[in-house]
Scaffold this motif. Structure first.
Motif, PDB file in Angstrom:
ATOM      1  N   VAL A  71     104.001  48.303  32.872  1.00 43.80           N
ATOM      2  CA  VAL A  71     103.738  49.506  33.670  1.00 43.80           C
ATOM      3  C   VAL A  71     104.649  50.636  33.181  1.00 43.80           C
ATOM      4  CG1 VAL A  71     103.595  50.443  36.014  1.00 43.80           C
ATOM      5  CG2 VAL A  71     103.309  47.995  35.665  1.00 43.80           C
ATOM      6  N   GLY A  72     104.107  51.848  33.095  1.00 47.46           N
ATOM      7  CA  GLY A  72     104.935  52.997  32.714  1.00 47.46           C
ATOM      8  C   GLY A  72     105.390  52.933  31.267  1.00 47.46           C
ATOM      9  N   ALA A  75     107.172  56.160  30.013  1.00 48.24           N
ATOM     10  CA  ALA A  75     108.235  56.808  30.806  1.00 48.24           C
ATOM     11  C   ALA A  75     109.490  57.001  29.951  1.00 48.24           C
ATOM     12  CB  ALA A  75     108.560  55.930  32.015  1.00 48.24           C
ATOM     13  N   LEU A 105     104.749  59.456  34.037  1.00 46.19           N
ATOM     14  CA  LEU A 105     103.517  60.142  34.355  1.00 46.19           C
ATOM     15  C   LEU A 105     103.634  61.325  35.312  1.00 46.19           C
ATOM     16  CD1 LEU A 105     101.438  56.875  35.070  1.00 46.19           C
ATOM     17  CD2 LEU A 105     101.070  58.425  33.192  1.00 46.19           C
ATOM     18  N   ASP A 111     109.901  58.423  37.411  1.00 44.92           N
ATOM     19  CA  ASP A 111     109.040  57.615  36.553  1.00 44.92           C
ATOM     20  C   ASP A 111     109.839  56.526  35.829  1.00 44.92           C
ATOM     21  OD1 ASP A 111     106.741  59.037  37.244  1.00 44.92           O
ATOM     22  OD2 ASP A 111     107.068  60.539  35.691  1.00 44.92           O
ATOM     23  N   ALA A 115     108.725  52.634  36.540  1.00 45.00           N
ATOM     24  CA  ALA A 115     108.248  51.827  35.397  1.00 45.00           C
ATOM     25  C   ALA A 115     108.921  50.461  35.421  1.00 45.00           C
ATOM     26  CB  ALA A 115     108.546  52.555  34.087  1.00 45.00           C
ATOM     27  N   THR A 119     106.952  46.955  36.756  1.00 52.06           N
ATOM     28  CA  THR A 119     106.847  45.883  35.754  1.00 52.06           C
ATOM     29  C   THR A 119     107.452  44.602  36.331  1.00 52.06           C
ATOM     30  OG1 THR A 119     106.836  47.340  33.814  1.00 52.06           O
ATOM     31  CG2 THR A 119     107.623  45.099  33.481  1.00 52.06           C
ATOM     32  N   SER A 140     105.326  58.998  41.963  1.00 50.95           N
ATOM     33  CA  SER A 140     105.422  58.097  40.823  1.00 50.95           C
ATOM     34  C   SER A 140     104.864  56.712  41.153  1.00 50.95           C
ATOM     35  CB  SER A 140     106.880  58.001  40.366  1.00 50.95           C
ATOM     36  OG  SER A 140     106.951  57.327  39.138  1.00 50.95           O
ATOM     37  N   HIS A 144     101.676  55.104  39.172  1.00 48.23           N
ATOM     38  CA  HIS A 144     101.869  53.859  38.413  1.00 48.23           C
ATOM     39  C   HIS A 144     101.132  52.684  39.056  1.00 48.23           C
ATOM     40  CE1 HIS A 144     105.096  56.231  36.481  1.00 48.23           C
ATOM     41  NE2 HIS A 144     104.781  55.493  35.443  1.00 48.23           N
ATOM     42  N   GLU A 147      97.723  53.003  37.738  1.00 46.72           N
ATOM     43  CA  GLU A 147      97.705  52.528  36.350  1.00 46.72           C
ATOM     44  C   GLU A 147      97.727  50.994  36.299  1.00 46.72           C
ATOM     45  OE1 GLU A 147     101.387  53.231  34.279  1.00 46.72           O
ATOM     46  OE2 GLU A 147     100.692  51.999  32.610  1.00 46.72           O
ATOM     47  N   ALA A 148      98.534  50.398  37.175  1.00 41.55           N
ATOM     48  CA  ALA A 148      98.746  48.948  37.137  1.00 41.55           C
ATOM     49  C   ALA A 148      97.700  48.172  37.923  1.00 41.55           C
ATOM     50  CB  ALA A 148     100.147  48.630  37.679  1.00 41.55           C
TER      51      ALA A 148
END
Ligand SMILES: *Cc1c(COP(=O)(O)O)cnc(C)c1O
Length: 411
Positions: A71-72, A75, A105, A111, A115, A119, A140, A144, A147-148
């Motif tokens: 993730v991220g 960053a 992001l 960020d 990240a 993760t 953030s 994220h 995204e994840a």
């Protein structure tokens, strides 16, 4: 062998496994990640870092994840600016700005921590991300989590800036606006975290989350050709960022990546919420909680979790903690924009205004290097600065109309 030993209590040093826990069962002290530095020493080198990705993951050997980042991925690794114009105005030859207003992001230093936190949360098997936020953290986490592919709940004070509320909603998480200040939101979230098996990045995942801030120190040292600066000026909300910048420099020293660290770490707060600066100035490490009233909402934590450790770092490193008024914050934002072309949010105004104050007090010597951490983007806090900006010239679409306006300007 693994780089992570586990978690350890910062107060009584009792050890715990590297799980989603953040408080010592025995003394209620905060838990922190413990590393196996002998092992890391065999893995890390300047050359390996330089060949790594153009993101904070180039320092993966010193971040608390077991596998690869998920993730991220972009960053960190933000620009470092040699701020010659602002430096000249303040009498500094070697002033640098670490520009996290363009972090990826979501345009703030958060960020970095998110990240790392998400993760790790995925490694620990969570399917839901959450946080208590003063604004940027919620933005953030929302981005994220999208995204994840994680479900997401962000809790914010209901009076946040429009840009920060929109900066959650666009990612379509569950946004919970609480009638109360950040400290109320945080208290509520501690209860929610006890009821639901969610990854609250700054509660049960906090030991991992907070480590992401160390990357600001690593990037600074790498940019300065493997040296730590003479001074760092860092904004304080919970105090975590300030303590982790200190930790980052000292880890690099311990591993022989850089030489002896003499960086004086200075803290910056807004007068409308300055419990840490007040305790520092009073010569105590007892932090009296306050009710925040400042335009610097991203720093408005009245009962800061790491304030005590922030004071310790400032004292140990020979730094100061100072505070500035709301008009000084606005002037700091304008000074930064006009001198360096960087449009920072109110927290950046706090940092620049405290930087200016310390420069005027003679804290910095002319040849010394000073790094100021600019942690968030000005487009998110437009309300704070728009009343004090000029207006555009309004003209007709003709050369004559333009020339009339120019004449008026010249008089
Ligand atoms: C969160 C935040 C900080 C400081 O965070 P700490 O809680 O002290 O780690 C600084 N600047 C901005 C813009 C932030 O959003």
């Amino acid at each position: 062998m693994s780089k992570i030993k586990g978690l350890v209590c910062k107060e009584c040093h009792k050890s715990y496994p590297a799980e989603a826990i953040h408080v010592c069962e025995y003394c209620f002290g905060p838990l922190e990640v413990a590393y196996n530095y002998d092992f890391i020493q065999t893995q890390i080198s300047r050359e390996k870092i330089k060949q790594g990705p153009s993101s904070l993951w180039r320092y993966q050997d010193l971040l608390p994840i077991e596998g690869e980042p998920t993730v991220g991925l972009n960053a960190g690794f933000t620009p470092m600016i040699h701020a010659k114009n602002l430096g000249a105005a303040l009498g500094l030859d070697y002033l640098y700005l670490k520009n996290d207003t363009v972090n990826c992001l979501t345009l703030s230093f958060k960020d970095r921590v998110v990240a790392v936190a998400l993760t790790r949360a995925k490694e620990l098997g969570f399917d839901t991300a959450a946080c208590a936020s003063t604004g940027n953290l919620a933005n953030s986490v929302s981005a994220h989590a999208a995204e994840a592919g994680l479900r997401c709940f962000v809790f914010i004070p209901s009076d946040l800036e429009a840009g920060k509320i929109l900066g959650n909603l666009v990612y379509n998480p569950n946004v919970i606006a609480v009638d109360g200040n950040y400290d109320d939101v945080n208290r509520l979230c501690s209860e929610v975290a006890g009821e639901y098996p969610w990854a609250f990045v700054n509660i049960n995942i906090r030991p991992y989350y907070s480590e992401g801030s160390k990357t600001l120190a690593y990037e600074t040292a790498e940019f300065l050709d493997w040296h730590s600066p003479d001074h760092a000026v860092v904004p304080i909300a919970s105090g975590s960022l300030l303590t982790k910048i200190y930790k980052g420099f000292h880890e690099f020293e311990k591993l022989g990546i850089i030489g002896a660290v003499k960086t004086r770490i200075h803290g910056a707060q807004a007068k409308g919420c300055s419990p840490v600066a007040t305790a520092f100035k009073n010569g105590t490490d007892f932090i009296k909680p306050v009710k925040p009233a400042t335009i610097a909402k991203s720093l408005a934590i009245g009962n800061p979790a790491d304030g005590y450790y922030g004071i310790k770092v400032a004292r140990e490193s020979g730094g100061l903690i100072d505070d500035v008024t709301d008009p000084e914050i606005v002037n700091g934002m304008k000074l930064l924009a006009e001198k360096e072309g960087v449009f920072a949010e109110t927290a950046g105004g706090v940092t620049v205004a405290v930087l200016k104050k310390l420069a005027e007090k003679g804290v910095f010597k002319r040849g010394e290097s000073v790094v100021a951490y600019i942690t968030g983007n000005g487009l998110k806090t437009q309300e704070a600065i728009s009343p004090s900006l000029g207006k555009p010239w309004h003209i007709k679409p003709s050369l004559m109309s333009f020339q009339d306006a120019l004449k008026a300007l010249k008089q």
